[in-house]
Design a protein around this motif. Structure first.
Motif, PDB file in Angstrom:
ATOM      1  N   ILE A 145       0.847  -1.192   0.000  1.00 13.89           N
ATOM      2  CA  ILE A 145       0.000   0.000   0.000  1.00 13.89           C
ATOM      3  C   ILE A 145       0.883   1.243   0.000  1.00 13.89           C
ATOM      4  O   ILE A 145       1.542   1.544   0.997  1.00 13.89           O
ATOM      5  CB  ILE A 145      -0.948   0.004   1.209  1.00 13.89           C
ATOM      6  CG1 ILE A 145      -1.905  -1.200   1.116  1.00 13.89           C
ATOM      7  CG2 ILE A 145      -1.734   1.307   1.279  1.00 13.89           C
ATOM      8  CD1 ILE A 145      -2.916  -1.286   2.237  1.00 13.89           C
TER       9      ILE A 145
ATOM     10  N   ALA B 141      -2.215   2.594  -8.362  1.00 15.22           N
ATOM     11  CA  ALA B 141      -2.099   3.220  -7.043  1.00 15.22           C
ATOM     12  C   ALA B 141      -0.808   3.989  -6.842  1.00 15.22           C
ATOM     13  O   ALA B 141      -0.696   4.778  -5.907  1.00 15.22           O
ATOM     14  CB  ALA B 141      -2.221   2.154  -5.946  1.00 15.22           C
TER      15      ALA B 141
ATOM     16  N   GLN C 154       7.705   2.100  -6.603  1.00 19.71           N
ATOM     17  CA  GLN C 154       6.264   2.107  -6.867  1.00 19.71           C
ATOM     18  C   GLN C 154       5.959   1.609  -8.273  1.00 19.71           C
ATOM     19  O   GLN C 154       4.979   0.896  -8.494  1.00 19.71           O
ATOM     20  CB  GLN C 154       5.693   3.500  -6.638  1.00 19.71           C
ATOM     21  CG  GLN C 154       5.986   4.092  -5.274  1.00 19.71           C
ATOM     22  CD  GLN C 154       5.819   3.074  -4.152  1.00 19.71           C
ATOM     23  OE1 GLN C 154       4.748   2.489  -3.981  1.00 19.71           O
ATOM     24  NE2 GLN C 154       6.881   2.821  -3.405  1.00 19.71           N
TER      25      GLN C 154
ATOM     26  N   ALA D  17      -7.596  -1.792  -1.377  1.00 20.46           N
ATOM     27  CA  ALA D  17      -6.490  -2.716  -1.139  1.00 20.46           C
ATOM     28  C   ALA D  17      -6.768  -3.596   0.069  1.00 20.46           C
ATOM     29  O   ALA D  17      -6.553  -4.819   0.034  1.00 20.46           O
ATOM     30  CB  ALA D  17      -5.191  -1.937  -0.959  1.00 20.46           C
TER      31      ALA D  17
ATOM     32  N   ARG E  13      -6.895   8.613  -3.287  1.00 20.96           N
ATOM     33  CA  ARG E  13      -5.900   7.845  -2.529  1.00 20.96           C
ATOM     34  C   ARG E  13      -6.582   7.048  -1.427  1.00 20.96           C
ATOM     35  O   ARG E  13      -6.288   5.875  -1.201  1.00 20.96           O
ATOM     36  CB  ARG E  13      -4.847   8.808  -1.953  1.00 20.96           C
ATOM     37  CG  ARG E  13      -3.899   8.220  -0.929  1.00 20.96           C
ATOM     38  CD  ARG E  13      -3.162   6.996  -1.415  1.00 20.96           C
ATOM     39  NE  ARG E  13      -2.232   7.283  -2.480  1.00 20.96           N
ATOM     40  CZ  ARG E  13      -1.732   6.362  -3.301  1.00 20.96           C
ATOM     41  NH1 ARG E  13      -2.094   5.095  -3.187  1.00 20.96           N
ATOM     42  NH2 ARG E  13      -0.897   6.698  -4.254  1.00 20.96           N
TER      43      ARG E  13
ATOM     44  N   TRP F  44     -12.205   2.148 -12.718  1.00 23.73           N
ATOM     45  CA  TRP F  44     -11.001   2.198 -13.537  1.00 23.73           C
ATOM     46  C   TRP F  44     -11.386   2.442 -14.991  1.00 23.73           C
ATOM     47  O   TRP F  44     -12.389   1.900 -15.478  1.00 23.73           O
ATOM     48  CB  TRP F  44     -10.217   0.886 -13.424  1.00 23.73           C
ATOM     49  CG  TRP F  44      -9.384   0.806 -12.196  1.00 23.73           C
ATOM     50  CD1 TRP F  44      -8.070   1.154 -12.046  1.00 23.73           C
ATOM     51  CD2 TRP F  44      -9.795   0.343 -10.906  1.00 23.73           C
ATOM     52  NE1 TRP F  44      -7.640   0.953 -10.753  1.00 23.73           N
ATOM     53  CE2 TRP F  44      -8.684   0.453 -10.031  1.00 23.73           C
ATOM     54  CE3 TRP F  44     -11.009  -0.140 -10.394  1.00 23.73           C
ATOM     55  CZ2 TRP F  44      -8.743   0.076  -8.694  1.00 23.73           C
ATOM     56  CZ3 TRP F  44     -11.068  -0.504  -9.061  1.00 23.73           C
ATOM     57  CH2 TRP F  44      -9.944  -0.394  -8.228  1.00 23.73           C
TER      58      TRP F  44
ATOM     59  N   PRO G 273      -7.204   4.549 -12.194  1.00 24.65           N
ATOM     60  CA  PRO G 273      -8.266   4.681 -11.202  1.00 24.65           C
ATOM     61  C   PRO G 273      -8.887   6.080 -11.225  1.00 24.65           C
ATOM     62  O   PRO G 273      -8.181   7.073 -11.370  1.00 24.65           O
ATOM     63  CB  PRO G 273      -7.538   4.427  -9.872  1.00 24.65           C
ATOM     64  CG  PRO G 273      -6.120   4.806 -10.136  1.00 24.65           C
ATOM     65  CD  PRO G 273      -5.868   4.499 -11.582  1.00 24.65           C
TER      66      PRO G 273
ATOM     67  N   HIS H 208       0.296  -3.889  -6.142  1.00 24.98           N
ATOM     68  CA  HIS H 208      -0.556  -2.783  -5.704  1.00 24.98           C
ATOM     69  C   HIS H 208      -1.974  -3.032  -6.205  1.00 24.98           C
ATOM     70  O   HIS H 208      -2.202  -3.862  -7.090  1.00 24.98           O
ATOM     71  CB  HIS H 208      -0.124  -1.470  -6.385  1.00 24.98           C
ATOM     72  CG  HIS H 208       1.037  -0.787  -5.775  1.00 24.98           C
ATOM     73  ND1 HIS H 208       1.678   0.256  -6.410  1.00 24.98           N
ATOM     74  CD2 HIS H 208       1.692  -0.954  -4.601  1.00 24.98           C
ATOM     75  CE1 HIS H 208       2.666   0.697  -5.674  1.00 24.98           C
ATOM     76  NE2 HIS H 208       2.702  -0.029  -4.568  1.00 24.98           N
ATOM     77  N   MET H 209      -2.902  -2.204  -5.753  1.00 22.45           N
ATOM     78  CA  MET H 209      -4.130  -2.032  -6.518  1.00 22.45           C
ATOM     79  C   MET H 209      -3.763  -1.299  -7.809  1.00 22.45           C
ATOM     80  O   MET H 209      -2.859  -0.445  -7.810  1.00 22.45           O
ATOM     81  CB  MET H 209      -5.158  -1.236  -5.728  1.00 22.45           C
ATOM     82  CG  MET H 209      -5.746  -1.993  -4.551  1.00 22.45           C
ATOM     83  SD  MET H 209      -6.511  -3.574  -5.011  1.00 22.45           S
ATOM     84  CE  MET H 209      -7.941  -3.032  -5.927  1.00 22.45           C
TER      85      MET H 209
ATOM     86  N   GLU I  72       3.754  -1.946  -9.341  1.00 26.93           N
ATOM     87  CA  GLU I  72       2.684  -1.968 -10.339  1.00 26.93           C
ATOM     88  C   GLU I  72       2.930  -3.053 -11.383  1.00 26.93           C
ATOM     89  O   GLU I  72       2.037  -3.847 -11.698  1.00 26.93           O
ATOM     90  CB  GLU I  72       2.568  -0.608 -11.016  1.00 26.93           C
ATOM     91  CG  GLU I  72       2.113   0.512 -10.103  1.00 26.93           C
ATOM     92  CD  GLU I  72       0.607   0.664 -10.033  1.00 26.93           C
ATOM     93  OE1 GLU I  72      -0.086   0.337 -11.020  1.00 26.93           O
ATOM     94  OE2 GLU I  72       0.122   1.130  -8.990  1.00 26.93           O
TER      95      GLU I  72
ATOM     96  N   LEU J 112      -8.393   4.007  -2.878  1.00 26.37           N
ATOM     97  CA  LEU J 112      -7.464   2.959  -3.299  1.00 26.37           C
ATOM     98  C   LEU J 112      -6.974   2.150  -2.102  1.00 26.37           C
ATOM     99  O   LEU J 112      -6.799   0.925  -2.198  1.00 26.37           O
ATOM    100  CB  LEU J 112      -6.279   3.579  -4.051  1.00 26.37           C
ATOM    101  CG  LEU J 112      -6.559   3.995  -5.495  1.00 26.37           C
ATOM    102  CD1 LEU J 112      -5.452   4.923  -5.999  1.00 26.37           C
ATOM    103  CD2 LEU J 112      -6.683   2.767  -6.403  1.00 26.37           C
ATOM    104  N   THR J 113      -6.741   2.817  -0.984  1.00 24.87           N
ATOM    105  CA  THR J 113      -6.297   2.106   0.212  1.00 24.87           C
ATOM    106  C   THR J 113      -7.418   1.233   0.755  1.00 24.87           C
ATOM    107  O   THR J 113      -7.192   0.080   1.148  1.00 24.87           O
ATOM    108  CB  THR J 113      -5.802   3.102   1.266  1.00 24.87           C
ATOM    109  OG1 THR J 113      -4.770   3.911   0.704  1.00 24.87           O
ATOM    110  CG2 THR J 113      -5.263   2.379   2.486  1.00 24.87           C
TER     111      THR J 113
END
Length: 603
Positions: free
Chosen positions: A175, A243, A230, A260, A253, A393, A384, A239-240, A234, A256-257
């Motif tokens: 995350i 993200a 990061q 996740a 943000r 998405w 996203p 990750h999602m 991906e 997205l958390t």
């Protein structure tokens, strides 16, 4: 698949066959014999539940996953300060889907930007091993069926994965917290640094410039090691989707958390969508990480981190694999220091969804990996967005700015810009994606130093005003923990600006922000272990040749063969460095990841 990518993947699979089989057997055994909550003693469970009375009844019922949160929060590191409230929010979001969450443990998160050029930097690389150990301790309680890993920056993400992969039977999600909004442009910041190096700017001007660049919570906005991490999460599907580069403190943000946490809650072995971390991180995912690194001009530090992450999953990748991939993978992104844009502009131009879509279409990424957030990696080619406050998405189209992102069919460069150099000095890496083509070959006299502060003093005294190959040795993992030598960037850049042909050769590391000066780094064997970099003397003609892939001292072979290595400096003490003597003594070579814990574990 692109034939070169396919061939490297096959090479890694074949080389890794025994160690990968042993790893998969380990995590299968761990799943079958896992000392989980149903088999823990009542006193053990009472201890585990005592700190979270609001979730105690749900935990007793054992109806849903209990998610272990491993956090790298501190408020000294801008990228990790954002995690302050994450655990309490994640607990709420877990309850929404019948799960629970607990902070399993914290890991250290040091900032290379703070320690750069000072003694604390000698602990930086070994902080990765410490994080791996801390992650293992956090997950050792046997009370979690999945985990969420909160970490972003340089050694934190690799360390979290190295530790977490030893619990690879559990599903896990990384995350991120996102980059800070853009401040002073990176090129403007670099210009003030160079002016300060020549005495043309005051310390007050420099400090004001740095604060204007690093001004808030989130990752630094240049494309260094943190943001390369990061990108890698991906392309590995950890990750999602999308993200990586959403700014902190935004509704997107937050959603997205939430997604996740709720996603990992459904990926356990009790359901029908089991996705354990150890199966997500396979040979194809590791190749994807290397391809993403090359296609975006990412940090040279990942020539250490990717091999170390891979080893923790029983996979062996070497620099030859990177070199072969680099020759085939196009450079499709220009982000500072490989261009003028920062990661926020990169995100606006299409970001990781555009990159992933282009690389899948070109056959450079393995689409069919097992991901955390989608059916396969193609889902990561979508961006996203919020629609009526709900997360959704959308597919990305063309690049929003072709000075930052280009299609794989019309790249900035046909290759990835990472090369292996070999010669009588040893084996080293060089990143040339930000180096002007006429600087790819430098032949000049050596000036030899055992400390970067000696280089800075020589620059101040004006004794480097010439064509020069600066050699900084005894900077390897066994010598002093392999610190980055980023403090040298401004002065070497000034020399190059003055028309001199300049290069750096070192058994240490350079920053993830390695830029316009050619740097042959991670030179192996390191000087402390008898590497030939220890034979170089002041005045030797050295040739750093990124065109032909060579790194040589142009010294008579007979004389070279009779030279003795320079004496090693005594190990430094203070700033806690003496406590890491065991790590220095066990650390293996850079190409294997420069890890003490992996070497000590026999991996």
């Amino acid at each position: 698949m692109n034939p070169a990518v396919s061939a490297v993947t096959d090479r890694i699979i074949e080389r890794s066959r025994p160690s990968r089989a042993a790893y998969l057997a380990l995590i299968e055994r761990e799943r079958e014999t896992w000392i989980g909550r149903p088999s823990l003693g009542c006193a053990n469970l009472a201890h585990a539940y005592a700190g979270t009375p609001e979730d105690r009844e749900a935990m007793k019922a054992d109806a849903g996953m209990n998610i272990g949160i491993v956090t790298a929060y501190n408020d000294m590191l801008s990228a990790h300060a954002v995690y302050y409230r994450y655990p309490e929010l994640m607990k709420v979001w877990a309850r929404e889907v019948g799960a629970t969450a607990q902070v399993a443990g914290g890991v250290p998160a040091m900032c290379d930007g703070v320690t750069q050029g000072y003694p604390g930097m000698e602990l930086s690389l070994f902080s990765r091993d410490t994080i791996a150990l801390s992650t293992a301790i956090a997950l050792s309680h046997g009370t979690f069926e999945g985990a969420a890993l909160l970490g972003i920056c340089d050694k934190i993400v690799p360390g979290l994965l190295m530790g977490a992969l030893r619990f690879g039977h559990l599903p896990m999600v990384l995350i991120p917290g996102g980059p800070m909004p853009s401040g002073l442009a990176n090129k403007a910041k670099a210009a003030v640094r160079e002016r300060f190096a020549t005495g043309e700017a005051t310390r007050e001007e420099l400090l004001d410039s740095e604060i204007a660049a690093y001004h808030g919570q989130g990752t630094c906005t240049f494309y260094g090691t943190a943001n390369t991490n990061q990108m890698m999460m991906e392309v590995m599907g950890l990750h999602m989707p999308g993200a990586a580069f959403v700014n902190p403190g935004t509704k997107l943000r937050q959603e997205l958390t939430r997604a996740a946490v709720q996603k990992v809650a459904g990926l356990g072995w009790r359901g029908d969508d089991y996705r354990p971390l150890g199966h997500c991180v396979d040979e194809r995912a590791i190749v994807n990480a290397a391809v993403g690194l090359l296609a975006t001009g990412g940090s040279t530090n990942h020539l250490l981190h990717v091999p170390a992450i891979a080893r923790a999953a029983g996979i062996v990748i070497d620099w030859e694999d990177f070199d072969r991939l680099s020759a085939a993978v196009p450079l499709i992104a220009r982000v500072y220091p490989n261009g003028s844009a920062d990661v926020n502009a990169f995100e606006s131009a299409g970001g990781m969804p555009f990159v992933i879509g282009q690389l899948i279409d070109g056959g450079y990424l393995h689409r069919d990996i097992r991901t955390v957030g989608g059916a396969d990696l193609r889902d990561y080619a979508s961006k996203p967005v919020l629609k009526d406050d709900a997360l959704a998405w959308e597919r990305v189209g063309d690049s929003g700015d072709e000075t930052i992102l280009r299609p794989a069919t019309a790249p900035f460069s046909p290759d990835g810009g990472m090369r292996i150099l070999q010669g009588n000095i040893g084996r080293a890496c060089i990143k040339v994606s930000a180096v002007e083509r006429d600087r790819w070959i430098v032949e000049a006299p050596a000036r030899v130093f055992a400390d970067q502060l000696e280089v800075l003093e020589a620059f101040r005294q004006g004794t480097l005003e010439q064509d020069v190959v600066v050699v900084v040795r005894f900077q390897g993992p066994r010598a002093n923990g392999m610190p980055e030598l980023h403090k040298l960037t401004p002065c070497l850049g000034v020399l190059q600006n003055r028309g001199f042909r300049v290069a750096l050769v070192t058994d240490g590391r350079m920053s993830g922000a390695s830029g316009k000066v050619p740097c042959a780094i991670h030179c192996s064997p390191e000087a402390l272990l008898g590497g030939a970099i220890g034979l170089v003397r002041d005045g030797d003609m050295l040739r750093v040749d990124a065109v032909n892939g060579t790194l040589d001292a142009l010294v008579d072979p007979a004389e070279w063969a009779t030279r003795e290595s320079a004496p090693a400096p005594a190990p430094a003490t203070g700033m806690g460095r003496e406590l890491f003597g065991m790590f220095r003594g066990l650390a293996d070579e850079a190409e294997k990841g420069a890890s003490a814990v992996l070497a000590g574990a026999g991996l």
